[in-house]
Scaffold this active site. Structure first.
Site, PDB file in Angstrom:
ATOM      1  CG  ASN A  88     -41.664  58.754  51.234  1.00  0.00           C
ATOM      2  OD1 ASN A  88     -42.276  57.868  51.916  1.00  0.00           O
ATOM      3  ND2 ASN A  88     -41.538  58.281  50.082  1.00  0.00           N
ATOM      4  CG  HIS A 118     -26.478  73.338  69.924  1.00  0.00           C
ATOM      5  ND1 HIS A 118     -27.211  73.615  70.981  1.00  0.00           N
ATOM      6  CD2 HIS A 118     -26.873  72.442  69.104  1.00  0.00           C
ATOM      7  CE1 HIS A 118     -28.294  72.533  70.959  1.00  0.00           C
ATOM      8  NE2 HIS A 118     -28.021  71.938  69.567  1.00  0.00           N
ATOM      9  N   GLY A 145     -34.471  61.752  49.303  1.00  0.00           N
ATOM     10  CA  GLY A 145     -34.345  61.036  50.514  1.00  0.00           C
ATOM     11  C   GLY A 145     -33.104  61.235  51.047  1.00  0.00           C
ATOM     12  NE  ARG A 186     -28.614  67.882  34.990  1.00  0.00           N
ATOM     13  CZ  ARG A 186     -29.657  67.861  34.441  1.00  0.00           C
ATOM     14  NH1 ARG A 186     -30.154  68.768  33.624  1.00  0.00           N
ATOM     15  NH2 ARG A 186     -30.476  66.700  34.909  1.00  0.00           N
TER      16      ARG A 186
END
Length: 190
Positions: A88, A118, A145, A186
């Site tokens: 997306n 780093h 998202g 789960r």
């Protein structure tokens, strides 16, 4: 017999400290940026043109790939994508090490994949060299998202990662995992 010193690219891909300002690496990133600028400017109505650019950017790419613009990556050539990849809007892949994406992988918006890291000690970090560790995302994985996947992580097949998760450790197959840090919530059964 003299052994050639490894290049900064070889060091980067093998998980050793490397200098990102190395001319070869700078040139590789510049190539990717040029192609990404073109990709992100292609109208949505031109999927064939977008597909051709992704084939130039990625190291390997399967069939049926859809990546919503804008999309960003460091090199692109270290991304190996299977069949049916969907990303997306506004996804970022810092592919300083190999990023393997299995078949049927889906990214929600703003997913970030970070192979780059780093040194933890400030005295070492300020010297400049960086590190990178590969990331593997199995088949049939959904990353909600805003998920962040950290260096060196493997996510198993058929797993769903909840939105906003920060994945700092490997996640097994067939689970729902979420949180910061991400943990298994789960098992997923059929």
């Amino acid at each position: 017999m003299l052994h050639a010193m490894p290049s900064e690219l070889e060091k980067m891909l093998s998980g050793e400290l490397y200098v990102a300002a190395d001319p070869q690496l700078v040139e590789m990133r510049a190539r990717a940026r040029t192609l990404l600028s073109q990709y992100n400017a292609v109208p949505f109505e031109e999927p064939d043109k977008r597909r051709e650019l992704i084939k130039q950017i990625f190291g390997e790419v399967g069939q049926n790939i859809e990546i919503q613009a804008p999309f960003y990556c460091d090199y692109g050539c270290h991304i190996v994508a299977g069949e049916n990849l969907y990303m997306n809007f506004n996804c970022v892949v810092l592919d300083c090490a190999t990023v393997k994406l299995g078949d049927n992988v889906q990214f929600g918006p703003n997913v970030q994949i970070y192979t780059a890291t780093h040194p933890l000690l400030a005295a070492e970090r300020i010297k400049g060299p960086e590190l990178a560790f590969p990331i593997t995302i199995g088949n049939n994985v959904w990353l909600g998202g805003g998920t962040i996947v950290c260096p060196g992580v493997t996510i198993g097949d058929n797993t769903t990662i909840g939105a906003g998760s920060v994945v700092t450790k490997d996640v097994p197959l067939n689970v729902f995992a979420a949180g910061n840090p991400c943990r298994v919530i789960r098992e997923l059964t059929t």
